[in-house]
Write an enzyme that holds these catalytic residues in place. Sequence first.
Site, short mmCIF file in Angstrom:
data_model
loop_
_atom_site.label_atom_id
_atom_site.label_comp_id
_atom_site.label_asym_id
_atom_site.label_seq_id
_atom_site.Cartn_x
_atom_site.Cartn_y
_atom_site.Cartn_z
N SER A 165 0.83 -1.14 -0.05
CA SER A 165 0.03 -0.08 0.07
C SER A 165 0.76 1.20 -0.16
O SER A 165 2.01 1.28 0.56
CB SER A 165 -1.09 0.12 1.19
OG SER A 165 -1.41 1.11 1.54
N TYR A 178 -0.77 -0.54 10.72
CA TYR A 178 -1.24 -0.86 9.52
C TYR A 178 -0.15 -0.18 8.65
O TYR A 178 0.52 -0.94 7.68
CB TYR A 178 -2.71 -0.53 9.06
CG TYR A 178 -2.82 -0.55 7.52
CD1 TYR A 178 -3.28 -1.85 7.09
CD2 TYR A 178 -2.67 0.43 6.62
CE1 TYR A 178 -3.53 -2.02 5.58
CE2 TYR A 178 -2.89 0.26 5.37
CZ TYR A 178 -3.21 -0.81 4.82
OH TYR A 178 -3.68 -1.36 3.41
#
Length: 292
Positions: A165, A178
């Site tokens: 990501s 995250y």
Amino acid sequence: MTGDDSVGLSGSPDGVPRIDDWNRLLDGRVVVVTGGGDGIGAGIARLFAQHGALVEVAEVDAERADYIYDDVSSAGGSIRCHVVDVTNDDDVAKLAEAVLSEHGRVDVLVNNVGDYRPLVPFHHSTPESWQQQYDMNLRHVFAVTRAFVPSMIDAHRGSIVTVHSVEGMRGYPKDPVYGAMKAAAAHFTTCLAVDLGRHGIRVNGIGTDLSQTPQVDYLTGYEDVGELWASWAPVGRVGWPEDQARVALFLASDQSAFVTGHNIPVDGGTKAGGGWLFSPREGRFVNRSRNL
């Protein structure tokens, strides 16, 4: 240099495929795609099959596995699906045994599994939520890669593509844990590329953002303000799984034969453009806002 396969000289122009062979960039290559039942993984499975790959999908959901199998096979592509959970070591071993017993090798591995959930502000997070993030976004990358790297070393060739990501490549205030897991996946990519390059294996990553998938919906609730995409993303539109798949194809194929150790943002320009903003009106960080 012609015909010399010694270290430093292999890959000379004699090894470049003819242009008329480039329309099937992965012809006959064995490709493993984790989480290939929908979203970005399914987009990769479809495109790679179109380019002649023998696609092996790992998918935790049987219905999604059936869907991508029917979709690809009905179009004439080569695909097998394995209903496994790649966060489970026994399932990873079962996947590796099934693929290697069938083909004897893996040419391309796409580590695609990941999830932003549980999305927890750090001051509300717990050791349990940290473990969930680790299992879903990092640990399986280690496990699946370790399962298939030996066959690549034996063949002295291979390409590993890890889909992570853009949040691992910039600050992510909504869930720092995250972001840290995705950053670790990106740096693992860089380190592994240096480690495995001498074995003929390339390792690269994709930092995704703003791609519409069943997992992350960027469109619902914003139908009436589509003109704001010009502000939300420099390219001025939402992304699609096919956008990610095209970059994965480049990294998996010989078109990127001299590219390794890189993490490419496939984000419509959001990393370059800034990314997250704090909206006092909404009281939260946003990457899209009607009113800041």
